[in-house]
Design an enzyme around this catalytic site. Structure first.
Site, short mmCIF file in Angstrom:
data_model
loop_
_atom_site.label_atom_id
_atom_site.label_comp_id
_atom_site.label_asym_id
_atom_site.label_seq_id
_atom_site.Cartn_x
_atom_site.Cartn_y
_atom_site.Cartn_z
N HIS A 68 13.54 -8.52 -49.80
CA HIS A 68 13.55 -9.99 -49.85
C HIS A 68 12.51 -10.52 -50.85
CE1 HIS A 68 16.20 -10.79 -46.27
NE2 HIS A 68 15.90 -9.53 -46.09
N TYR B 89 6.60 -3.64 -43.41
CA TYR B 89 6.14 -4.86 -44.05
C TYR B 89 4.65 -4.76 -44.39
CZ TYR B 89 10.38 -6.81 -41.88
OH TYR B 89 11.66 -7.06 -41.46
#
Length: 355
Positions: A53, A319
């Site tokens: 993303h 992440y």
């Protein structure tokens, strides 16, 4: 009038602690690192951007919960007051310059709710109706198969073999139509969480972020759009009026499994309205703001708990690895060349895990 707390900024000294804590909650701390490494092989390394993303935009607004939400969960988030939010819309690829109309690419919205007292809680959702796989190891293996399946690979390719042994993976990717707007897409919280009520009752849920209207376009129509049409349209729309979504929850029934995000619950399961998400502006410094933002699916508040689904912990750890790398490259070189695009980090085909 509600005053929005300052966005939590995770930088320098926090990175090593974040990496250590995230690795500790993953069953195998090497898997999240392997996932990020493979994502970088699929979509390339883009210093300063997320491994998944990579292209995104930060917006702000508020959330106001329904009475039904307060009945299901004791979380402060659902007390009915106006909760300030910071959210990020994004394309699922790890390439900051990916065209918005690319097929087989999830779109996402990650939401950070700023709770009274200064704490935050996060939700990470995307347009997959269910995830391609159910474990971190399988997601790593999926990315390995993508890497090992260039256009000239002999048939059956490694990816074709993976799809044959994981039949829900191509179905999940096939559930990704192209929206005409970020505001006209439905986003799914693919992982199961547990709501705990004031009386201690427990209810497994999966989130839905539902638009006022759902509008998809064909790949042919998308190909005629500009590469940044979703971001440009969102900026125009939100400048004219707020973008509104309903946060909803699909409720599991006794016997419904909660540990496999690649297995959706039956469509007849009850869906309840948790409240209204109202997004009112794009932050003026979005490119810079998103570099400091980290949305973690395990960042929960009392009244919302993890289920036995392993993916939230793996996603948080991945992440954190991505955040550590992009933070280090940003601090090493923070000039304009590292701020191109709408900004995030991953994989063009079945990626979209990272926030």
């Amino acid at each position: 009038m509600t005053t929005r707390p300052k966005t939590i900024i995770v930088t320098g000294a926090c990175v090593s602690l974040l990496l250590a804590s995230a690795a500790a909650i993953a069953d195998d701390p090497t898997v999240p690192t392997q996932i990020v490494d493979l994502a970088n092989k699929v979509d390339g390394v883009h210093p300063g951007f997320r491994a998944f993303h990579a292209k995104g935009v930060v917006v702000e607004g508020t959330f106001k919960a329904s009475a039904e939400a307060a009945r299901l969960s004791s979380a402060t988030l659902f007390n009915g007051s106006s909760i300030p939010v910071t959210a990020r819309f994004s394309d699922g690829s790890g390439m900051p310059g990916v065209p918005d109309g690319s097929p087989a690419m999830p779109r996402g919205i990650a939401i950070k709710y700023h709770l009274p007292g200064g704490a935050d809680t996060d939700m990470v959702t995307n347009s997959f109706k269910f995830f391609p796989v159910g474990t971190g190891e399988d997601f790593r293996d999926l990315l390995q198969a993508v890497v090992a399946s260039p256009p000239d690979a002999p048939k059956p390719t490694k990816l074709e073999q993976f799809f044959a042994s994981h039949p829900n993976a191509p179905k999940a990717i096939g559930s990704l139509p192209i929206p005409d707007s970020f505001a006209d897409e439905e986003y799914h919280g693919i992982d199961a969480f547990i709501f705990v009520s004031k009386s201690g009752q427990r209810q497994a849920v999966r989130y839905l972020v539902v638009p006022e209207k759902l509008v998809h376009i064909t790949p042919e129509e998308a190909a005629k759009q500009s590469p940044d049409f979703l971001f440009d349209e969102l900026a125009r729309r939100i400048a004219q009026k707020p973008v509104v979504f309903h946060l909803k929850a699909q409720l599991a029934e006794p016997g419904d499994q909660t540990k496999d995000a690649s297995q959706p619950w039956p469509p007849d399961r009850k869906v309840v309205d948790l409240g209204v998400l109202t997004l009112t502006k794009v932050v003026p410094n979005s490119l810079e703001a998103q570099k400091r933002l980290l949305f973690l699916p395990t960042n929960l508040t009392a009244g919302i708990e993890l289920s036995d689904d392993p993916l939230p912990s793996v996603r948080t750890a991945a992440y954190a690895v991505s955040f550590g790398r992009r933070s280090q490259s940003s601090s090493a070189s923070s000039g304009p060349d590292n701020m191109n695009g709408h900004g995030r980090d991953g994989a063009t085909q079945p990626s979209a895990v990272s926030r």
